[in-house]
Design a protein around this motif. Structure first.
Motif, PDB file in Angstrom:
ATOM      1  N   TYR A   1       0.860  -1.183   0.000  1.00  0.00           N
ATOM      2  CA  TYR A   1       0.000   0.000   0.000  1.00  0.00           C
ATOM      3  C   TYR A   1       0.894   1.231   0.000  1.00  0.00           C
ATOM      4  CZ  TYR A   1      -3.602  -3.240   1.508  1.00  0.00           C
ATOM      5  OH  TYR A   1      -4.471  -4.295   1.578  1.00  0.00           O
ATOM      6  N   VAL A   2       0.586   2.174  -0.866  1.00  0.00           N
ATOM      7  CA  VAL A   2       1.330   3.431  -0.933  1.00  0.00           C
ATOM      8  C   VAL A   2       0.320   4.567  -0.960  1.00  0.00           C
ATOM      9  CG1 VAL A   2       2.934   4.828  -2.266  1.00  0.00           C
ATOM     10  CG2 VAL A   2       3.210   2.349  -2.216  1.00  0.00           C
ATOM     11  N   SER A   3       0.524   5.555  -0.111  1.00  0.00           N
ATOM     12  CA  SER A   3      -0.361   6.708  -0.047  1.00  0.00           C
ATOM     13  C   SER A   3       0.486   7.969   0.054  1.00  0.00           C
ATOM     14  CB  SER A   3      -1.278   6.591   1.173  1.00  0.00           C
ATOM     15  OG  SER A   3      -2.088   7.728   1.285  1.00  0.00           O
ATOM     16  N   THR A   4       0.106   8.995  -0.684  1.00  0.00           N
ATOM     17  CA  THR A   4       0.837  10.258  -0.621  1.00  0.00           C
ATOM     18  C   THR A   4      -0.114  11.400  -0.286  1.00  0.00           C
ATOM     19  OG1 THR A   4       0.548  10.665  -2.972  1.00  0.00           O
ATOM     20  CG2 THR A   4       2.539   9.501  -2.318  1.00  0.00           C
ATOM     21  N   SER A   5       0.443  12.424   0.352  1.00  0.00           N
ATOM     22  CA  SER A   5      -0.331  13.611   0.709  1.00  0.00           C
ATOM     23  C   SER A   5       0.609  14.809   0.772  1.00  0.00           C
ATOM     24  CB  SER A   5      -1.013  13.426   2.062  1.00  0.00           C
ATOM     25  OG  SER A   5      -1.642  14.628   2.437  1.00  0.00           O
TER      26      SER A   5
ATOM     27  N   PHE B   1       3.122   7.381   2.865  1.00  0.00           N
ATOM     28  CA  PHE B   1       2.934   6.238   3.739  1.00  0.00           C
ATOM     29  C   PHE B   1       3.081   4.980   2.900  1.00  0.00           C
ATOM     30  CE2 PHE B   1      -0.074   3.013   5.306  1.00  0.00           C
ATOM     31  CZ  PHE B   1       0.559   2.714   6.502  1.00  0.00           C
ATOM     32  N   ILE B   2       3.867   4.030   3.374  1.00  0.00           N
ATOM     33  CA  ILE B   2       4.071   2.747   2.690  1.00  0.00           C
ATOM     34  C   ILE B   2       3.850   1.634   3.702  1.00  0.00           C
ATOM     35  CG2 ILE B   2       5.751   1.254   1.554  1.00  0.00           C
ATOM     36  CD1 ILE B   2       7.086   3.729   0.436  1.00  0.00           C
ATOM     37  N   GLU B   3       3.117   0.591   3.265  1.00  0.00           N
ATOM     38  CA  GLU B   3       2.856  -0.542   4.143  1.00  0.00           C
ATOM     39  C   GLU B   3       3.039  -1.840   3.354  1.00  0.00           C
ATOM     40  OE1 GLU B   3      -0.386  -0.759   7.426  1.00  0.00           O
ATOM     41  OE2 GLU B   3      -1.289  -1.575   5.592  1.00  0.00           O
ATOM     42  N   HIS B   4       3.772  -2.790   3.938  1.00  0.00           N
ATOM     43  CA  HIS B   4       3.991  -4.110   3.356  1.00  0.00           C
ATOM     44  C   HIS B   4       3.237  -5.116   4.225  1.00  0.00           C
ATOM     45  CE1 HIS B   4       7.363  -2.545   0.936  1.00  0.00           C
ATOM     46  NE2 HIS B   4       7.602  -1.804   2.007  1.00  0.00           N
TER      47      HIS B   4
ATOM     48  N   GLY C   1     -15.749 -15.415   2.536  1.00  0.00           N
ATOM     49  CA  GLY C   1     -15.205 -15.925   3.785  1.00  0.00           C
ATOM     50  C   GLY C   1     -14.409 -14.856   4.495  1.00  0.00           C
ATOM     51  N   LEU C   2     -13.377 -15.268   5.178  1.00  0.00           N
ATOM     52  CA  LEU C   2     -12.543 -14.348   5.950  1.00  0.00           C
ATOM     53  C   LEU C   2     -11.218 -14.091   5.239  1.00  0.00           C
ATOM     54  CD1 LEU C   2     -13.051 -15.770   9.550  1.00  0.00           C
ATOM     55  CD2 LEU C   2     -14.085 -13.720   8.556  1.00  0.00           C
ATOM     56  N   GLY C   3     -10.699 -12.889   5.433  1.00  0.00           N
ATOM     57  CA  GLY C   3      -9.385 -12.515   4.933  1.00  0.00           C
ATOM     58  C   GLY C   3      -8.551 -12.007   6.094  1.00  0.00           C
ATOM     59  N   PHE C   4      -7.297 -12.401   6.138  1.00  0.00           N
ATOM     60  CA  PHE C   4      -6.404 -12.038   7.233  1.00  0.00           C
ATOM     61  C   PHE C   4      -5.196 -11.277   6.682  1.00  0.00           C
ATOM     62  CE2 PHE C   4      -8.578 -15.980   8.182  1.00  0.00           C
ATOM     63  CZ  PHE C   4      -9.171 -15.704   9.403  1.00  0.00           C
ATOM     64  N   ASN C   5      -4.977 -10.074   7.187  1.00  0.00           N
ATOM     65  CA  ASN C   5      -3.819  -9.251   6.821  1.00  0.00           C
ATOM     66  C   ASN C   5      -2.938  -9.069   8.046  1.00  0.00           C
ATOM     67  OD1 ASN C   5      -5.792  -8.296   4.675  1.00  0.00           O
ATOM     68  ND2 ASN C   5      -3.912  -7.237   4.090  1.00  0.00           N
ATOM     69  N   TYR C   6      -1.637  -9.115   7.821  1.00  0.00           N
ATOM     70  CA  TYR C   6      -0.691  -8.814   8.884  1.00  0.00           C
ATOM     71  C   TYR C   6       0.381  -7.888   8.322  1.00  0.00           C
ATOM     72  CZ  TYR C   6       2.405  -9.159  12.826  1.00  0.00           C
ATOM     73  OH  TYR C   6       3.188  -8.838  13.916  1.00  0.00           O
ATOM     74  N   VAL C   7       0.595  -6.767   8.990  1.00  0.00           N
ATOM     75  CA  VAL C   7       1.581  -5.788   8.535  1.00  0.00           C
ATOM     76  C   VAL C   7       2.982  -6.282   8.867  1.00  0.00           C
ATOM     77  CG1 VAL C   7       2.428  -3.437   8.786  1.00  0.00           C
ATOM     78  CG2 VAL C   7      -0.023  -3.873   8.816  1.00  0.00           C
ATOM     79  N   ILE C   8       3.814  -6.381   7.845  1.00  0.00           N
ATOM     80  CA  ILE C   8       5.212  -6.766   8.015  1.00  0.00           C
ATOM     81  C   ILE C   8       6.047  -5.525   8.329  1.00  0.00           C
ATOM     82  CG2 ILE C   8       7.228  -7.759   6.854  1.00  0.00           C
ATOM     83  CD1 ILE C   8       5.082  -9.292   5.097  1.00  0.00           C
ATOM     84  N   HIS C   9       5.772  -4.441   7.608  1.00  0.00           N
ATOM     85  CA  HIS C   9       6.498  -3.184   7.823  1.00  0.00           C
ATOM     86  C   HIS C   9       5.645  -2.024   7.307  1.00  0.00           C
ATOM     87  CE1 HIS C   9       9.812  -0.342   8.058  1.00  0.00           C
ATOM     88  NE2 HIS C   9       9.541   0.031   6.821  1.00  0.00           N
ATOM     89  N   GLY C  10       5.655  -0.934   8.027  1.00  0.00           N
ATOM     90  CA  GLY C  10       4.972   0.276   7.587  1.00  0.00           C
ATOM     91  C   GLY C  10       5.794   1.484   7.978  1.00  0.00           C
ATOM     92  N   ALA C  11       5.720   2.552   7.179  1.00  0.00           N
ATOM     93  CA  ALA C  11       6.522   3.732   7.476  1.00  0.00           C
ATOM     94  C   ALA C  11       5.893   4.978   6.884  1.00  0.00           C
ATOM     95  CB  ALA C  11       7.930   3.571   6.920  1.00  0.00           C
ATOM     96  N   PHE C  12       6.031   6.079   7.624  1.00  0.00           N
ATOM     97  CA  PHE C  12       5.740   7.408   7.109  1.00  0.00           C
ATOM     98  C   PHE C  12       7.072   8.030   6.754  1.00  0.00           C
ATOM     99  CE2 PHE C  12       1.985   6.838   9.793  1.00  0.00           C
ATOM    100  CZ  PHE C  12       0.988   7.299   8.959  1.00  0.00           C
TER     101      PHE C  12
END
Length: 155
Positions: free
Chosen positions: A26-30, A38-41, A66-77
């Motif tokens: 995920y990549v987000s800019t502002s 913001f970047i999230e793996h 059904g269900l989906g499971f996400n786990y953040v490995i790394h995130g940074a601003f």
């Protein structure tokens, strides 16, 4: 962006399992804030029931849920200003989301030969409480996914 491997075994009567292991980015800019990117793996695993409706040897429509499971490995601003330090250890702190997200998901796929077009919607189930200091409301993560897959077994 999402990349990974689907596993879609189909058993009797078109019923099956829709699962896999995926890497998500995920990549987000502002331009409004001191932190401009913001970047999230993440690691993502869906566990869905699957139903396939064949229309021919190489064409099929499928639905899954059904269900989906996400786990953040790394995130940074990251900051646009060199005087402001980049921020990476924020998960689980007040005002920031948790590393784990669970969602109720539904989707559909259209297989054409060895290729499959996918659509999926996920409604977050856990409250990340990111803004709990600002009032009494929930912060959940919802997502839409559009994709193209190459099927190794185009049966």
């Amino acid at each position: 962006m999402q990349a990974g491997l689907h596993f879609q075994p189909c058993f009797k009567f078109g019923l099956g399992l829709y699962t896999g292991l995926f890497y998500e980015l995920y990549v987000s800019t502002s331009k409004k804030y001191d932190y401009d990117m913001f970047i999230e793996h993440c690691a993502y695993v869906p566990v869905h029931l699957y139903y396939r409706i064949p229309f021919g040897r190489k064409v099929a429509l499928s639905v899954h849920g059904g269900l989906g499971f996400n786990y953040v490995i790394h995130g940074a601003f990251s900051a646009k200003d060199e005087d402001i330090e980049d921020y990476t250890d924020f998960y689980e702190e007040d005002g920031f989301p948790k590393k784990f997200n669970m969602a109720m998901e539904v989707g559909a796929g259209l297989r054409l030969g060895a290729f499959q077009l996918n659509f999926q919607y996920g409604k977050g189930l856990n409250d990340h409480k990111s803004y709990r200091s600002d009032g009494d409301f929930k912060t959940i993560q919802n997502k839409y996914t559009f994709g193209v897959s190459y099927m190794f077994s185009a049966e």
